[in-house]
Write a protein that holds these residues in place. Sequence first.
Motif, PDB file in Angstrom:
ATOM      1  N   GLU A 198     -18.975  56.377  -6.405  1.00 17.88           N
ATOM      2  CA  GLU A 198     -18.280  55.315  -4.186  1.00 17.88           C
ATOM      3  C   GLU A 198     -18.579  54.662  -4.495  1.00 17.88           C
ATOM      4  O   GLU A 198     -18.007  53.314  -3.704  1.00 17.88           O
ATOM      5  CB  GLU A 198     -19.088  55.915  -3.284  1.00 17.88           C
ATOM      6  N   HIS A 199     -18.904  53.350  -5.309  1.00 22.96           N
ATOM      7  CA  HIS A 199     -18.768  52.055  -5.008  1.00 22.96           C
ATOM      8  C   HIS A 199     -17.612  51.545  -6.107  1.00 22.96           C
ATOM      9  O   HIS A 199     -17.780  50.136  -6.354  1.00 22.96           O
ATOM     10  CB  HIS A 199     -20.305  51.593  -5.725  1.00 22.96           C
ATOM     11  N   GLY A 200     -16.692  52.201  -7.122  1.00 23.14           N
ATOM     12  CA  GLY A 200     -16.040  51.911  -7.792  1.00 23.14           C
ATOM     13  C   GLY A 200     -16.362  51.169  -9.364  1.00 23.14           C
ATOM     14  O   GLY A 200     -15.525  50.450  -9.827  1.00 23.14           O
TER      15      GLY A 200
ATOM     16  N   ILE B 274      -6.460  61.776 -33.601  1.00 24.44           N
ATOM     17  CA  ILE B 274      -7.047  62.370 -32.231  1.00 24.44           C
ATOM     18  C   ILE B 274      -6.495  62.055 -31.538  1.00 24.44           C
ATOM     19  O   ILE B 274      -5.297  60.918 -31.533  1.00 24.44           O
ATOM     20  CB  ILE B 274      -8.154  62.320 -31.655  1.00 24.44           C
ATOM     21  N   ARG B 275      -5.710  62.735 -30.955  1.00 20.04           N
ATOM     22  CA  ARG B 275      -4.567  62.187 -29.576  1.00 20.04           C
ATOM     23  C   ARG B 275      -5.764  62.425 -27.876  1.00 20.04           C
ATOM     24  O   ARG B 275      -6.017  63.658 -27.346  1.00 20.04           O
ATOM     25  CB  ARG B 275      -3.399  63.033 -28.952  1.00 20.04           C
ATOM     26  N   LEU B 276      -6.159  61.235 -27.436  1.00 18.27           N
ATOM     27  CA  LEU B 276      -6.698  61.553 -26.438  1.00 18.27           C
ATOM     28  C   LEU B 276      -6.776  61.024 -25.141  1.00 18.27           C
ATOM     29  O   LEU B 276      -5.286  59.856 -25.302  1.00 18.27           O
ATOM     30  CB  LEU B 276      -7.961  59.668 -27.253  1.00 18.27           C
ATOM     31  N   THR B 277      -6.476  61.875 -24.689  1.00 20.86           N
ATOM     32  CA  THR B 277      -5.672  61.767 -23.273  1.00 20.86           C
ATOM     33  C   THR B 277      -6.697  61.838 -22.006  1.00 20.86           C
ATOM     34  O   THR B 277      -7.420  61.814 -22.079  1.00 20.86           O
ATOM     35  CB  THR B 277      -5.015  63.182 -22.840  1.00 20.86           C
ATOM     36  N   ALA B 278      -6.440  59.992 -20.737  1.00 20.01           N
ATOM     37  CA  ALA B 278      -7.895  59.900 -20.266  1.00 20.01           C
ATOM     38  C   ALA B 278      -7.336  60.416 -18.639  1.00 20.01           C
ATOM     39  O   ALA B 278      -5.857  60.221 -18.425  1.00 20.01           O
ATOM     40  CB  ALA B 278      -7.909  58.606 -19.940  1.00 20.01           C
ATOM     41  N   TYR B 279      -7.979  61.000 -18.072  1.00 17.88           N
ATOM     42  CA  TYR B 279      -7.870  61.491 -16.324  1.00 17.88           C
ATOM     43  C   TYR B 279      -8.579  60.994 -15.709  1.00 17.88           C
ATOM     44  O   TYR B 279      -9.587  60.591 -16.026  1.00 17.88           O
ATOM     45  CB  TYR B 279      -7.699  62.194 -16.307  1.00 17.88           C
ATOM     46  N   LYS B 280      -8.096  60.645 -14.224  1.00 17.71           N
ATOM     47  CA  LYS B 280      -9.285  59.694 -13.459  1.00 17.71           C
ATOM     48  C   LYS B 280      -9.931  60.616 -12.424  1.00 17.71           C
ATOM     49  O   LYS B 280      -9.467  61.900 -12.542  1.00 17.71           O
ATOM     50  CB  LYS B 280      -8.543  59.105 -12.840  1.00 17.71           C
ATOM     51  N   ALA B 281     -11.053  60.921 -12.200  1.00 16.57           N
ATOM     52  CA  ALA B 281     -12.291  61.158 -11.763  1.00 16.57           C
ATOM     53  C   ALA B 281     -12.375  61.436 -11.376  1.00 16.57           C
ATOM     54  O   ALA B 281     -13.570  60.164 -10.956  1.00 16.57           O
ATOM     55  CB  ALA B 281     -12.412  62.078 -13.107  1.00 16.57           C
ATOM     56  N   ARG B 282     -12.904  62.247  -9.986  1.00 15.87           N
ATOM     57  CA  ARG B 282     -14.468  61.716  -9.329  1.00 15.87           C
ATOM     58  C   ARG B 282     -15.654  62.212  -9.382  1.00 15.87           C
ATOM     59  O   ARG B 282     -16.051  63.475  -9.745  1.00 15.87           O
ATOM     60  CB  ARG B 282     -13.798  62.061  -7.227  1.00 15.87           C
TER      61      ARG B 282
ATOM     62  N   LYS C  77     -15.324  47.523 -13.977  1.00 18.90           N
ATOM     63  CA  LYS C  77     -14.205  47.746 -14.199  1.00 18.90           C
ATOM     64  C   LYS C  77     -14.307  46.706 -14.656  1.00 18.90           C
ATOM     65  O   LYS C  77     -14.290  46.223 -16.724  1.00 18.90           O
ATOM     66  CB  LYS C  77     -13.601  48.201 -14.219  1.00 18.90           C
ATOM     67  N   ALA C  78     -15.070  45.557 -14.748  1.00 15.25           N
ATOM     68  CA  ALA C  78     -15.433  44.316 -14.671  1.00 15.25           C
ATOM     69  C   ALA C  78     -15.912  43.480 -15.867  1.00 15.25           C
ATOM     70  O   ALA C  78     -15.829  42.358 -17.080  1.00 15.25           O
ATOM     71  CB  ALA C  78     -15.181  42.658 -14.111  1.00 15.25           C
ATOM     72  N   GLU C  79     -16.875  44.650 -16.282  1.00 18.00           N
ATOM     73  CA  GLU C  79     -18.161  44.719 -17.404  1.00 18.00           C
ATOM     74  C   GLU C  79     -17.786  45.420 -18.258  1.00 18.00           C
ATOM     75  O   GLU C  79     -18.311  45.210 -19.248  1.00 18.00           O
ATOM     76  CB  GLU C  79     -19.508  45.191 -16.892  1.00 18.00           C
ATOM     77  N   LEU C  80     -16.859  46.547 -18.768  1.00 21.74           N
ATOM     78  CA  LEU C  80     -16.136  46.859 -19.660  1.00 21.74           C
ATOM     79  C   LEU C  80     -16.542  46.767 -21.121  1.00 21.74           C
ATOM     80  O   LEU C  80     -16.443  47.378 -22.078  1.00 21.74           O
ATOM     81  CB  LEU C  80     -15.260  48.108 -19.467  1.00 21.74           C
TER      82      LEU C  80
END
Length: 133
Positions: free
Chosen positions: A12-14, A78-86, A105-108
Amino acid sequence: MIEVIAAIIENEHGQVLIARRKKGKSQEGLWEFPGGKLEPGESPEACLIRELKEEMNIRIEPYERFGVNEHDYGTIQIRLTAYKARYIQGDIRLVDHDDYRWVAKAELDKFEWAPADVPFIEKLKPEETTHET
């Protein structure tokens, strides 16, 4: 080619959930977006729900395909597929990882990532605002 699905889980904090591969695992010590191998006949969304329950004891809701990256690790491709999730619920309990963090996200890019995940880091970084003069 091994099909692997990864979850970019937001709270919830992004912030997004990242996990470090534990010693003895391939890519040990490197950070990744959690997920796992796609089983025959399984949808990517079902794979993520199953893997996150097994590996971290949490419930998630995948909602949007984020991207695909193919990577050759030498011995495997590998074929890596990413999904956004809650994130839905659950107290995180680690199985294949030895650490996890919720990060902005800025710290990744402050973490050492498994190579297949790196293109997703670039795509997730906040846009730099540019001012035209």
